[in-house]
Scaffold this active site. Structure first.
Site, PDB file in Angstrom:
ATOM      1  N   SER A 123       9.997  18.408 -10.828  1.00  0.00           N
ATOM      2  CA  SER A 123      10.716  17.907  -9.659  1.00  0.00           C
ATOM      3  C   SER A 123      11.844  17.009 -10.164  1.00  0.00           C
ATOM      4  CB  SER A 123       9.753  17.103  -8.804  1.00  0.00           C
ATOM      5  OG  SER A 123      10.449  16.151  -8.052  1.00  0.00           O
ATOM      6  N   SER A 124      12.912  16.922  -9.379  1.00  0.00           N
ATOM      7  CA  SER A 124      14.060  16.131  -9.842  1.00  0.00           C
ATOM      8  C   SER A 124      13.747  14.630  -9.897  1.00  0.00           C
ATOM      9  CB  SER A 124      15.268  16.383  -8.946  1.00  0.00           C
ATOM     10  OG  SER A 124      14.973  16.014  -7.626  1.00  0.00           O
ATOM     11  N   CYS A 125      12.624  14.195  -9.287  1.00  0.00           N
ATOM     12  CA  CYS A 125      12.313  12.754  -9.310  1.00  0.00           C
ATOM     13  C   CYS A 125      11.796  12.294 -10.665  1.00  0.00           C
ATOM     14  CB  CYS A 125      11.341  12.384  -8.209  1.00  0.00           C
ATOM     15  SG  CYS A 125       9.695  12.970  -8.538  1.00  0.00           S
ATOM     16  N   TYR A 159       3.581  10.206  -9.974  1.00  0.00           N
ATOM     17  CA  TYR A 159       3.891  11.635  -9.856  1.00  0.00           C
ATOM     18  C   TYR A 159       4.810  12.076 -10.998  1.00  0.00           C
ATOM     19  CZ  TYR A 159       5.871  15.885  -7.791  1.00  0.00           C
ATOM     20  OH  TYR A 159       6.277  17.171  -7.571  1.00  0.00           O
ATOM     21  N   LYS A 206       4.321  14.933 -14.041  1.00  0.00           N
ATOM     22  CA  LYS A 206       5.210  16.095 -14.161  1.00  0.00           C
ATOM     23  C   LYS A 206       5.913  16.109 -15.514  1.00  0.00           C
ATOM     24  CE  LYS A 206       4.576  18.432 -10.436  1.00  0.00           C
ATOM     25  NZ  LYS A 206       4.024  19.800 -10.564  1.00  0.00           N
ATOM     26  N   HIS A 248       8.148  14.712   3.433  1.00  0.00           N
ATOM     27  CA  HIS A 248       9.479  14.399   2.909  1.00  0.00           C
ATOM     28  C   HIS A 248      10.467  14.256   4.070  1.00  0.00           C
ATOM     29  CE1 HIS A 248       7.841  15.928  -0.981  1.00  0.00           C
ATOM     30  NE2 HIS A 248       8.465  14.842  -1.367  1.00  0.00           N
TER      31      HIS A 248
END
Ligand code: GDP
Length: 313
Positions: A108-110, A137, A141, A180
């Site tokens: 994920s981009s986070c 999270y 990842k 979200h």
């Protein structure tokens, strides 16, 4: 990946997995293997290893993850860290030990640094502190994508990792607090329209900027990457353009057909100020998104109404 390959989609009921399943079905893949949580708990190492040994999987797409919006994520960091870490470790190691030819892991981009230069290039990973609201999270990842890299290097496994930007679309979670921003907001605008309210409150200042990718476009990208991308380093998937949360709210107002005003709840967190990916690498493979944000929102709202994902008022 051939039409008769044995392909396991881990997390086929989620937003990403369900769309990947439909996409591969529509392309004529014949042996798509899925397991619900009640049949195979991905946190159970023994069960996962037995499954891979028995099923002789050729290709594996790991779309299973515990996900949630900014506040839910912030308040459940231990659960997000544990479940995502163990899911990644079990599925990747079992794949490596049981002859899986290629695996695609979704990040994920986070996972990129909070204050990363924009647009975010793949090589900015681990160059600065993470956004605190989703650190648990992100760490899980990052571990998953590093596993892909290391299994590539040490064992020669073709394990690739993909970093999608913020996703939305049919199959999303429309919970008022856990979701979200797109499904959360869509629900609030819908409820306000149905109840004849004159105001919708959005979270935070409205100034953070986000990039949004429609889930059907991601599914198409995943297919392209399964066929064409074999590098150990991660690859971003997004539109390459962003909008502010307030601009998103204005568009949502139009799509849902709400006529009142928009106000802000400044007690809610903003999160990362800006998150937009550099997508030159994936574009060089010939993939590009086909839905504008407005088209994606229209399809999502139609799906939500049809599938009763939004409350009737
Ligand atoms: P993030 O991209 O990890 O920060 O996750 P979100 O999608 O949950 O939030 C994105 C941005 O939208 C944040 O700045 C939120 O404060 C803002 N936002 C505005 N209204 C909402 C809402 O109704 N739900 C959520 N989840 N976020 C909202």
């Amino acid at each position: 990946m051939e039409k008769d390959s044995r392909i396991f989609i881990a997390g086929h009921r989620g937003l990403v997995g369900s769309r990947v399943l439909l996409n591969l079905q529509s392309k004529g893949y014949e042996h798509l293997i899925t397991r619900g949580r009640e049949e195979l708990d991905l946190l159970d190492q023994r069960a996962v290893f037995d499954f891979f040994e028995t099923e002789q999987i050729d290709y594996c797409i790991v779309a299973a993850a515990k996900v949630g919006g900014i506040i839910y994520n912030q308040n459940h960091q231990a659960d997000f860290l544990y479940e995502n870490l163990v899911t990644a470790a079990n599925t990747l190691h079992a794949s490596a030990m049981n002859g899986v030819k290629k695996l695609l892991f979704l990040g994920s981009s986070c996972i990129y640094p909070k204050m990363s230069p924009q647009p975010i290039k793949e090589e900015y990973l681990l160059t600065g502190p993470l956004e605190p609201t989703n650190e648990g999270y992100a760490i899980a990842k990052i571990a998953g994508l590093k596993m892909c890299e290391k299994y590539h290097e040490q064992y020669g496994k073709c394990f690739i990792s993909v970093m999608p930007t913020n996703l939305y679309g049919p199959g999303d979670n429309f919970h008022p607090e856990h979701s979200h921003v797109i499904p959360g907001m869509m629900r609030r605008f819908h409820e306000a329209k149905c109840a004849g309210q004159d105001e919708v409150v959005i979270w935070g200042t409205g100034t953070p900027r986000r990039e949004f990718l429609f889930i059907e476009d991601l599914a198409e990208a995943i297919h392209t990457l399964m066929l064409q991308y074999n590098e150990p380093s991660t690859i971003n998937v997004g539109t390459g353009s962003d909008c502010s949360i307030m601009e998103l709210a204005e568009l949502m107002k139009k799509v849902v057909g709400f006529e009142g005003k928009i106000s802000r709840d400044l007690s809610k967190p903003d999160g990362t100020p800006r998150k937009v990916l550099d997508v030159s690498k994936v574009r060089s493979l010939g993939w590009e998104p086909t839905h504008s944000l407005e088209e994606g929102l229209i399809k999502t709202y139609a799906w939500a109404l049809e599938n009763k994902a939004l409350p009737k008022i």
